[in-house]
Design a protein around this motif. Structure first.
Motif, PDB file in Angstrom:
ATOM      1  N   LEU A 109      -5.813   6.084   4.723  1.00 44.04           N
ATOM      2  CA  LEU A 109      -7.243   5.918   4.490  1.00 44.04           C
ATOM      3  C   LEU A 109      -7.750   4.636   5.153  1.00 44.04           C
ATOM      4  CD1 LEU A 109      -9.083   7.770   2.744  1.00 44.04           C
ATOM      5  CD2 LEU A 109      -9.003   5.989   1.010  1.00 44.04           C
ATOM      6  N   TYR A 110      -6.925   3.587   5.049  1.00 40.89           N
ATOM      7  CA  TYR A 110      -7.264   2.280   5.626  1.00 40.89           C
ATOM      8  C   TYR A 110      -7.392   2.388   7.132  1.00 40.89           C
ATOM      9  CZ  TYR A 110      -6.712  -2.692   6.646  1.00 40.89           C
ATOM     10  OH  TYR A 110      -6.884  -3.962   7.093  1.00 40.89           O
ATOM     11  N   ALA A 111      -6.411   3.089   7.748  1.00 42.39           N
ATOM     12  CA  ALA A 111      -6.427   3.246   9.200  1.00 42.39           C
ATOM     13  C   ALA A 111      -7.635   4.051   9.656  1.00 42.39           C
ATOM     14  CB  ALA A 111      -5.135   3.924   9.645  1.00 42.39           C
ATOM     15  N   LYS A 112      -7.945   5.107   8.885  1.00 39.69           N
ATOM     16  CA  LYS A 112      -9.062   5.979   9.238  1.00 39.69           C
ATOM     17  C   LYS A 112     -10.377   5.202   9.218  1.00 39.69           C
ATOM     18  CE  LYS A 112     -10.743  10.486   7.862  1.00 39.69           C
ATOM     19  NZ  LYS A 112     -10.800  11.436   6.755  1.00 39.69           N
ATOM     20  N   ARG A 113     -10.593   4.430   8.144  1.00 41.49           N
ATOM     21  CA  ARG A 113     -11.818   3.640   8.004  1.00 41.49           C
ATOM     22  C   ARG A 113     -11.950   2.624   9.130  1.00 41.49           C
ATOM     23  NH1 ARG A 113     -11.421   2.442   1.832  1.00 41.49           N
ATOM     24  NH2 ARG A 113     -12.156   4.402   0.986  1.00 41.49           N
ATOM     25  N   LYS A 114     -10.813   1.988   9.451  1.00 43.40           N
ATOM     26  CA  LYS A 114     -10.853   0.935  10.465  1.00 43.40           C
ATOM     27  C   LYS A 114     -11.263   1.500  11.815  1.00 43.40           C
ATOM     28  CE  LYS A 114      -8.250  -2.557  12.841  1.00 43.40           C
ATOM     29  NZ  LYS A 114      -7.856  -2.171  14.161  1.00 43.40           N
ATOM     30  N   TRP A 115     -10.661   2.662  12.192  1.00 47.00           N
ATOM     31  CA  TRP A 115     -10.962   3.225  13.502  1.00 47.00           C
ATOM     32  C   TRP A 115     -12.354   3.841  13.541  1.00 47.00           C
ATOM     33  CZ3 TRP A 115      -8.482   1.291  17.170  1.00 47.00           C
ATOM     34  CH2 TRP A 115      -7.156   0.899  16.991  1.00 47.00           C
ATOM     35  N   GLU A 116     -12.822   4.354  12.392  1.00 51.03           N
ATOM     36  CA  GLU A 116     -14.193   4.899  12.352  1.00 51.03           C
ATOM     37  C   GLU A 116     -15.213   3.785  12.534  1.00 51.03           C
ATOM     38  OE1 GLU A 116     -13.659   8.939   9.712  1.00 51.03           O
ATOM     39  OE2 GLU A 116     -14.401   7.121   8.751  1.00 51.03           O
ATOM     40  N   LYS A 117     -14.904   2.631  11.976  1.00 48.97           N
ATOM     41  CA  LYS A 117     -15.785   1.473  12.114  1.00 48.97           C
ATOM     42  C   LYS A 117     -15.899   1.091  13.584  1.00 48.97           C
ATOM     43  CE  LYS A 117     -15.310  -1.429   8.572  1.00 48.97           C
ATOM     44  NZ  LYS A 117     -14.639  -2.585   7.924  1.00 48.97           N
ATOM     45  N   GLU A 118     -14.814   1.217  14.317  1.00 45.30           N
ATOM     46  CA  GLU A 118     -14.814   0.860  15.727  1.00 45.30           C
ATOM     47  C   GLU A 118     -15.337   1.984  16.621  1.00 45.30           C
ATOM     48  OE1 GLU A 118     -11.335  -2.461  15.600  1.00 45.30           O
ATOM     49  OE2 GLU A 118     -11.464  -1.071  17.276  1.00 45.30           O
ATOM     50  N   ALA A 138     -10.831   9.203  14.059  1.00 44.82           N
ATOM     51  CA  ALA A 138      -9.465   9.062  13.549  1.00 44.82           C
ATOM     52  C   ALA A 138      -8.617  10.265  13.912  1.00 44.82           C
ATOM     53  CB  ALA A 138      -9.489   8.878  12.053  1.00 44.82           C
ATOM     54  N   LYS A 139      -7.456   9.984  14.461  1.00 44.76           N
ATOM     55  CA  LYS A 139      -6.573  11.080  14.859  1.00 44.76           C
ATOM     56  C   LYS A 139      -5.539  11.378  13.788  1.00 44.76           C
ATOM     57  CE  LYS A 139      -6.793  11.001  19.855  1.00 44.76           C
ATOM     58  NZ  LYS A 139      -6.148  10.537  21.072  1.00 44.76           N
ATOM     59  N   CYS A 140      -5.349  10.390  12.852  1.00 50.59           N
ATOM     60  CA  CYS A 140      -4.302  10.623  11.860  1.00 50.59           C
ATOM     61  C   CYS A 140      -4.760  11.655  10.825  1.00 50.59           C
ATOM     62  CB  CYS A 140      -3.906   9.314  11.184  1.00 50.59           C
ATOM     63  SG  CYS A 140      -5.290   8.455  10.478  1.00 50.59           S
ATOM     64  N   LEU A 167       0.835  -1.195   0.000  1.00 51.89           N
ATOM     65  CA  LEU A 167       0.000   0.000   0.000  1.00 51.89           C
ATOM     66  C   LEU A 167       0.872   1.247   0.000  1.00 51.89           C
ATOM     67  CD1 LEU A 167      -2.666  -0.865   2.716  1.00 51.89           C
ATOM     68  CD2 LEU A 167      -2.923  -1.064   0.273  1.00 51.89           C
ATOM     69  N   THR A 168       0.377   2.309  -0.636  1.00 51.39           N
ATOM     70  CA  THR A 168       1.090   3.582  -0.544  1.00 51.39           C
ATOM     71  C   THR A 168       0.733   4.239   0.783  1.00 51.39           C
ATOM     72  OG1 THR A 168      -0.702   4.810  -1.565  1.00 51.39           O
ATOM     73  CG2 THR A 168       0.974   3.906  -3.034  1.00 51.39           C
ATOM     74  N   TRP A 169       1.436   5.307   1.119  1.00 52.83           N
ATOM     75  CA  TRP A 169       1.209   6.004   2.386  1.00 52.83           C
ATOM     76  C   TRP A 169      -0.217   6.540   2.462  1.00 52.83           C
ATOM     77  CZ3 TRP A 169       2.337   6.001   7.018  1.00 52.83           C
ATOM     78  CH2 TRP A 169       2.258   7.112   7.843  1.00 52.83           C
ATOM     79  N   GLU A 170      -0.733   7.104   1.332  1.00 53.18           N
ATOM     80  CA  GLU A 170      -2.089   7.654   1.311  1.00 53.18           C
ATOM     81  C   GLU A 170      -3.130   6.564   1.544  1.00 53.18           C
ATOM     82  OE1 GLU A 170      -2.820  10.841   1.210  1.00 53.18           O
ATOM     83  OE2 GLU A 170      -0.663  11.223   1.178  1.00 53.18           O
ATOM     84  N   GLN A 171      -2.948   5.421   0.843  1.00 52.74           N
ATOM     85  CA  GLN A 171      -3.875   4.300   0.999  1.00 52.74           C
ATOM     86  C   GLN A 171      -3.878   3.782   2.426  1.00 52.74           C
ATOM     87  OE1 GLN A 171      -2.142   1.901  -2.036  1.00 52.74           O
ATOM     88  NE2 GLN A 171      -3.903   2.095  -3.390  1.00 52.74           N
TER      89      GLN A 171
END
Lengths: 402, 112
Positions: free
Chosen positions: A386-395, A399-401, A379-383
């Motif tokens: 985005l992945y981290a943001k989605r995961k934490w929003e789901k929980e 998202a702090k990043c 994955l690129t840095w941008e992807q």
């Protein structure tokens, strides 16, 4: 019943930060998984943003202990791009510093091996005598560890008669002490009990897993870049490739002690046969476009660098393969019990230490693998953000990043 | 135990280490050409910017004052590789033997 125990990245038994998962059957290790990438430093990418001169101190910091091997590998790699030979005296000085660095690294390892088996007095005496070679390196280069002696087109400091005299005196002390340590290592019962038949690597396995350096030489296979593909002044300086047939950690200890003695003789030969003349040539800032590969025998094994230039004063791509990466799959082979060869939990530190690991030099960034579907991707840095943001929003966590 | 004679012999010998920060400071031996803290002679500088291009750790930043371009050194980033001293055409930069470079604030590590 089997139990999984994770060891590392931070663990008292490990001297290097790396994560291993050991599957145990009772007291024996049956499976090992290494997870690399904890100390990834991003040096290859950083090198693309700096010019060739600025990169020399950066390459030196890939590995603190074998810094000379890395800088020789880098500078001669860039010199191959120019296709101009450097002065012969500079090549001899490179060999002297490289061998002093090997002596210091091997004495360090002998001490560490003794410490890992609980023989601390041996550890303290080897480290005391290692100070002699550290002082010699300081005398020649201006610093104990980070030598900063190599430059593109030669070396930066010359060795005069006064320094050569002091160097010979120091080498005499080192030779006497190393011979004494060889005697102790052969006779001392507590060392023999802890190192004999530990970390077995048969010659066939060593070739299959492409081990490098003292690890493969202790398995009775003659592989040494200094002899196979001579660089700098190694085509002229005579030496013996040391091999042992014990195929265990004891063999690796003896290979390193004998190599220390060989290195001392090589430095003496260089001092006797060093030609006079200039020590460096001036080269233009930007090498011509092209690519090249250079190999150097670092204290831990074969070190490979690759460079691609596009005609500017910065490298387009730089790639480093540090020796520990070559030894890692052989290490996993050594740590796995099979047939009559059993690995105890208590032997894990000394087998791990036996390859002289330098995990931080070889760590690289992670790749995503799906073992069920057999897919691999990155994955690129941008992807990734985005992945981290989605995961934490789901929980349900904001998202702090950024 | 073949190491025992060595151990017994060293009971009555002097220790190999020195009590550096508190006592025996004069015993610290530094060879000629030791790479220590950087010193800058502003009057010799001609503002060519070669040191700026040779520095690997961004220690040197170029600024403009009444005399023209002059370097500013942030010594907390310096790795003492000596490449700036080597390229300087007027010998305005020198690495001294001082290795005790501890300061109470970052501002005092800046040399102009």
């Amino acid at each position: 019943m089997s139990i999984k125990i994770p060891i590392g990245p931070q663990h008292p038994a490990l001297k290097e930060p790396e994560n291993f998962t050991f599957t145990l059957d009772g007291e024996y290790v049956v499976k090992v998984e290494a997870r690399i990438g904890y100390m990834h430093k991003g040096i290859e990418k950083l090198m693309e943003s700096k010019n060739y001169i600025q990169n020399i101190p950066l390459v030196e910091r890939i590995c603190g202990i074998c810094n000379v091997a890395h800088t020789i590998c880098y500078t001669q790699n860039v010199e191959y791009l120019y296709e101009k030979p450097i002065p012969r005296r500079a090549e001899f000085i490179r060999v002297i510093i490289e061998e002093l660095n090997r002596i210091h690294s091997h004495l360090l390892w002998i001490g560490i091996a003794a410490h890992l088996v609980g023989f601390d007095s041996f550890f303290m005496y080897t480290w005391r005598d290692r100070e002699v070679v550290m002082d010699l390196v300081e005398l020649l280069t201006g610093n104990r560890v980070s030598t900063a002696l190599m430059t593109i087109g030669g070396v930066r400091r010359d060795i005069d008669d006064d320094k050569a005299y002091k160097l010979r005196k120091g080498l005499d002390i080192l030779e006497e002490r190393t011979k004494y340590y060889k005697k102790i290592a052969e006779d001392e019962k507590s060392l023999l009990v802890r190192l004999r038949d530990i970390g077995r690597l048969t010659p066939a396995e060593a070739i299959k897993h492409s081990a490098v350096g003292p690890t493969i030489r202790a398995s009775k296979i003659k592989v040494d870049v200094r002899a196979d593909d001579p660089y700098a002044a190694h085509d002229e300086v005579p030496f013996n490739v040391i091999t042992y047939d014990t195929c265990d950690v004891f063999g690796r200890l003896m290979v390193r002690i004998d190599e220390t003695l060989e290195s001392i003789n090589m430095v003496r030969y260089c001092l006797d046969h060093m030609p006079s003349g200039p020590i460096r040539i001036r080269l233009p800032n930007a090498p011509p476009p092209g690519e090249s590969v250079s190999r150097v025998e670092a204290p831990r094994g074969e070190d490979i660098h690759y460079v691609k230039s596009n005609g500017t004063d910065k490298p387009y791509r730089y790639k480093v393969r540090a020796p520990t990466l070559g030894n890692l799959s052989a290490l996993i082979e050594m740590l796995t019990s099979k047939g009559d060869y059993l690995v105890h939990v208590a032997d894990i530190p000394v087998v791990l230490g036996g390859i002289d690991p330098c995990m931080c030099c070889m760590d690289r960034s992670a790749k995503f693998i799906d073992p069920i579907k057999g897919k691999e991707w990155s994955l690129t840095w941008e992807q990734l953000k985005l992945y981290a943001k989605r995961k934490w929003e789901k929980e349900g966590i904001k998202a702090k990043c950024r | 135990m073949s190491i025992t004679p060595l151990l017994l012999k060293h009971i009555f010998k002097k220790r190999a280490t020195i009590l550096y920060p508190f006592k025996e400071r004069e015993k610290v031996h530094l060879p000629e050409g030791f790479r220590g803290e950087l010193r800058f002679f502003r009057e010799k500088c001609i503002g060519c910017g070669l040191c700026f291009r040779a520095c690997p750790s961004e220690t040197i930043e170029m600024s403009i004052d009444e005399k023209g371009k002059r370097p500013i050194f942030y010594l907390d980033r310096c790795t003492r590789c000596q490449q700036c001293e080597e390229v300087c055409p007027t010998k305005a930069i020198e690495l001294t033997k001082n290795f005790e470079t501890v300061y109470f604030d970052r501002k005092s590590t800046i040399i102009k």
